[in-house]
Design a protein around this motif. Structure first.
Motif, short mmCIF file in Angstrom:
data_model
loop_
_atom_site.label_atom_id
_atom_site.label_comp_id
_atom_site.label_asym_id
_atom_site.label_seq_id
_atom_site.Cartn_x
_atom_site.Cartn_y
_atom_site.Cartn_z
N GLU A 69 3.98 -15.09 -30.72
CA GLU A 69 4.91 -14.08 -31.21
C GLU A 69 5.22 -13.01 -30.17
O GLU A 69 5.99 -12.08 -30.44
N ALA A 70 4.59 -13.08 -28.99
CA ALA A 70 4.78 -12.05 -27.97
C ALA A 70 5.81 -12.47 -26.92
O ALA A 70 5.79 -11.98 -25.80
N LYS A 71 6.72 -13.37 -27.27
CA LYS A 71 7.68 -13.89 -26.29
C LYS A 71 8.57 -12.79 -25.71
O LYS A 71 8.86 -12.78 -24.52
N ASP A 72 9.01 -11.89 -26.56
CA ASP A 72 9.87 -10.80 -26.08
C ASP A 72 9.11 -9.91 -25.10
O ASP A 72 9.63 -9.52 -24.05
N GLN A 73 7.84 -9.59 -25.45
CA GLN A 73 7.00 -8.79 -24.55
C GLN A 73 6.78 -9.53 -23.23
O GLN A 73 6.81 -8.93 -22.17
N ALA A 74 6.55 -10.82 -23.32
CA ALA A 74 6.28 -11.62 -22.12
C ALA A 74 7.48 -11.59 -21.17
O ALA A 74 7.32 -11.46 -19.95
N SER A 75 8.65 -11.69 -21.73
CA SER A 75 9.86 -11.68 -20.90
C SER A 75 10.01 -10.36 -20.17
O SER A 75 10.33 -10.33 -18.97
N GLU A 76 9.77 -9.27 -20.87
CA GLU A 76 9.88 -7.95 -20.25
C GLU A 76 8.78 -7.75 -19.21
O GLU A 76 9.02 -7.22 -18.13
N PHE A 77 7.58 -8.20 -19.53
CA PHE A 77 6.45 -8.08 -18.61
C PHE A 77 6.72 -8.82 -17.31
O PHE A 77 6.54 -8.29 -16.21
N VAL A 78 7.19 -10.04 -17.41
CA VAL A 78 7.43 -10.89 -16.24
C VAL A 78 8.52 -10.30 -15.35
O VAL A 78 8.51 -10.51 -14.12
N SER A 79 9.42 -9.52 -15.92
CA SER A 79 10.49 -8.93 -15.11
C SER A 79 9.97 -7.91 -14.10
O SER A 79 10.69 -7.51 -13.19
N HIS A 80 8.72 -7.50 -14.23
CA HIS A 80 8.11 -6.54 -13.29
C HIS A 80 7.49 -7.24 -12.08
O HIS A 80 6.89 -6.57 -11.24
N PHE A 81 7.62 -8.56 -12.00
CA PHE A 81 6.97 -9.32 -10.92
C PHE A 81 7.97 -9.65 -9.82
O PHE A 81 9.12 -10.03 -10.09
N TYR A 82 7.48 -9.54 -8.57
CA TYR A 82 8.31 -9.82 -7.39
C TYR A 82 7.47 -10.63 -6.42
O TYR A 82 6.23 -10.60 -6.45
N TYR A 83 8.13 -11.33 -5.53
CA TYR A 83 7.40 -12.19 -4.61
C TYR A 83 7.91 -12.05 -3.19
O TYR A 83 9.12 -11.86 -2.96
N ILE A 84 6.97 -12.15 -2.24
CA ILE A 84 7.34 -12.17 -0.84
C ILE A 84 6.38 -13.11 -0.10
O ILE A 84 5.16 -13.01 -0.24
N ALA A 85 6.94 -14.07 0.64
CA ALA A 85 6.10 -14.96 1.46
C ALA A 85 5.47 -14.11 2.56
O ALA A 85 6.13 -13.28 3.19
N HIS A 86 4.17 -14.33 2.79
CA HIS A 86 3.45 -13.42 3.68
C HIS A 86 2.32 -14.15 4.40
O HIS A 86 1.53 -14.86 3.78
N ASP A 87 2.26 -13.95 5.69
CA ASP A 87 1.14 -14.45 6.51
C ASP A 87 0.28 -13.24 6.85
O ASP A 87 0.70 -12.35 7.60
N VAL A 88 -0.92 -13.20 6.29
CA VAL A 88 -1.75 -12.00 6.44
C VAL A 88 -2.18 -11.76 7.88
O VAL A 88 -2.62 -10.66 8.23
N THR A 89 -2.06 -12.78 8.74
CA THR A 89 -2.46 -12.62 10.14
C THR A 89 -1.31 -12.14 11.03
O THR A 89 -1.52 -11.83 12.19
N ASP A 90 -0.09 -12.10 10.47
CA ASP A 90 1.09 -11.72 11.24
C ASP A 90 1.48 -10.29 10.91
O ASP A 90 1.97 -10.00 9.81
N LYS A 91 1.28 -9.38 11.86
CA LYS A 91 1.57 -7.97 11.61
C LYS A 91 3.03 -7.72 11.25
O LYS A 91 3.35 -6.80 10.50
N ALA A 92 3.94 -8.54 11.78
CA ALA A 92 5.37 -8.34 11.51
C ALA A 92 5.67 -8.48 10.02
O ALA A 92 6.62 -7.85 9.52
N HIS A 93 4.89 -9.26 9.31
CA HIS A 93 5.13 -9.49 7.89
C HIS A 93 4.81 -8.24 7.05
O HIS A 93 5.31 -8.12 5.92
N TYR A 94 3.98 -7.36 7.58
CA TYR A 94 3.59 -6.17 6.81
C TYR A 94 4.73 -5.17 6.70
O TYR A 94 4.79 -4.40 5.74
N ALA A 95 5.64 -5.18 7.66
CA ALA A 95 6.78 -4.27 7.59
C ALA A 95 7.67 -4.63 6.41
O ALA A 95 8.14 -3.74 5.66
N ALA A 96 7.92 -5.91 6.19
CA ALA A 96 8.72 -6.36 5.05
C ALA A 96 8.02 -6.05 3.74
O ALA A 96 8.65 -5.65 2.75
N LEU A 97 6.69 -6.21 3.73
CA LEU A 97 5.93 -5.90 2.53
C LEU A 97 5.99 -4.41 2.20
O LEU A 97 6.19 -4.02 1.04
N ASP A 98 5.85 -3.59 3.24
CA ASP A 98 5.92 -2.13 3.04
C ASP A 98 7.29 -1.72 2.51
O ASP A 98 7.41 -0.85 1.63
#
Length: 492
Positions: A69-98
């Protein structure tokens, strides 16, 4: 009423199994209860080249079974999620994350609160922390908090090096070392039971307690964790963190106040007084085991990914001693293992018998007074039981043990927060009571290192216990030498 928390979460290792099984469902429950509302955002990072939409779909699937019964809540909750491909060993990737964190901070009016969650291989922990600082992701406004999963090092030396790397970026009070056992309802009840009841705390010492037994039993084998487990073993995987954290709560003195700082002070004092064995003492007070093949399934050495000559232990039992006024002479017996009789966690506090059994003289039977035992049931059921002696019903005067018990009913069990839900909430609140401090981790490693080094140079006789048992015979003999037995034992 629930207090709304605001933050931008960044999950390193967002594609991992832990994130899908535990972290995203726990965050959704916090959202359902109002601890997260509108002013939060969650960034997932990993090497996978996902879009925001793909990430949202993965999160939606991870929470799909919570409430239909929480489908409406789930949809709103998921809208707060974002993604970025990231290599933790590559310092250049941290600028995009920031750049993304800054954007979401403004979009959701978070106020600079940043929570970084490291759910990936621990060899990257230090590097991530250093890069977060060098690339400018640590802000002056709001808070910066680092949550990290175990294992925290492989021994004291590696743990110390890791801690130095983390503390070059974060202060100790900004680091939250997760131990999910500390999020369990009945583990947190230890302090309420002890310090909220005069009748218990007044007898919580060596004048009245004979021994304490802690059992963390697992029914399954290593399953799909063999590659990790074979480099760890039960001593590192369970004793160094979960069990010693439980022991510290049982052994600690009463804190000045129930605050994270005061509780940690007393836990550290307890672990400081834990006797670090010499190699010969460790050999006499600790036993290990490895499971054999049973009616179904393989022996450990035949599991996929395990070397045929592996000496990694799947079972540990030991005797711990404290050199302090409260616990001098009281053994703390511990055991944990895989492919045991069942899955459960329990603590048995065994009290001393009366010095004189006045009922033994008129009795014609051989029945004698049994020791009082306070049992804390951690899982799967939650509750307490106190075994006391009472008169048997009928003519004559003989005694028998009876249980005074309390267990959570099914309805209340449903309301109990999952460990990760509770601990994520505490991290948002800045409450580190149920997280391990560096001092606790350090003393635990110093204790475990002696045993580990001894076992690394010995050739054990493995396998030495059958699935469905409670471990090798040597585990029972450990207590028999002190004229005791495990409170929980199989009826065989």
């Amino acid at each position: 009423m629930a207090k709304e928390n605001t933050a931008v979460f960044t999950f390193f290792g967002a594609s991992g199994d832990l994130a899908k099984r535990k972290l995203y469902p726990s965050l959704f429950k916090l959202y359902q209860k109002g601890y997260l509302k509108d002013r939060f955002a969650i960034i997932g990072t990993s090497r996978a080249e996902w879009t925001d939409e793909q990430f949202e779909q993965i999160v939606a699937e991870s929470i799909s079974g919570i409430k239909e019964e929480a489908k409406d809540q789930a949809s709103e909750f998921v809208s707060h999620f974002y993604y970025i491909a990231h290599d933790v060993t590559d310092k250049a990737h941290y600028a995009a994350l920031d750049e993304l964190i800054t954007k979401l901070d403004e979009q959701y009016n978070v106020g600079g609160n940043r929570l970084f969650y490291l759910s990936m291989a621990p060899n990257f922990f230090g590097q991530i922390a250093l890069n977060l600082k060098s690339e400018g992701l640590i802000t002056e406004e709001g808070y910066n908090r680092l949550v990290i999963e175990k294992p925290f090092g492989r021994d004291y030396k590696s743990a110390k090096q890791l801690n130095e790397e983390l503390t070059s970026t974060f202060e100790e009070d900004q680091i939250y070392r997760i131990d999910h056992y500390l999020g369990k309802e009945m583990i947190q009840n230890i302090e309420a039971l002890r310090f909220g009841n005069t009748i218990i705390e007044s007898m919580w010492n060596n004048r009245y307690i004979d021994n304490v037994q802690i059992t963390l039993s697992e029914k399954l084998g290593v399953e799909d964790r063999a590659s990790y487990y074979d480099t760890s073993g039960a001593l590192r995987d369970m004793v160094q963190n979960h069990i010693l954290q439980i022991v510290s709560q049982l052994a600690m003195e009463q804190p000045v106040a129930f605050t994270d700082a005061d509780v940690r002070v007393e836990k550290v004092k307890a672990l400081r007084s834990l006797r670090v064995y010499t190699p010969s003492e460790a050999a006499g007070n600790f036993v290990r085991g490895q499971y054999d093949a049973g009616d179904t399934g393989n022996q450990y050495r035949e599991e996929s990914g395990v070397p045929a000559d592996s000496n990694t232990e799947t079972f540990v039992a030991g005797k711990l001693l404290f050199d302090n006024y409260r616990w001098s002479g009281v053994p703390f017996y511990i055991r944990t293992g895989k492919k045991l009789a069942d899955k459960f966690t329990r603590i048995d506090v065994v009290f001393k018998k009366p010095l004189i059994d006045i009922f033994a003289f008129p009795q014609k039977s051989d029945a004698a007074l049994q020791a009082n035992v306070l049992t804390i049931y951690v899982e799967p059921k939650s509750g307490f039981a106190l075994k006391v002696n009472a008169k048997s019903t009928g003519q004559g005067f003989e005694t028998e043990p009876v249980n005074l018990d309390f267990f959570q009913d099914a309805d209340k069990e449903k309301e109990v927060p999952e460990p990760y839900e509770r601990l994520l909430h505490d991290a948002l609140e800045g409450n580190s009571t149920n997280f391990a401090s560096w001092s606790e981790v350090a003393y635990a490693w110093k204790f475990v290192d002696v045993i580990r080094k001894l076992w690394d140079i010995e050739d054990p006789n493995f396998p030495n216990y059958l699935p469905g048992s409670m471990g090798p015979v040597a585990s029972d003999e450990l207590l028999q030498r002190d004229h005791w037995a495990w409170v929980y034992k199989l009826n065989k």
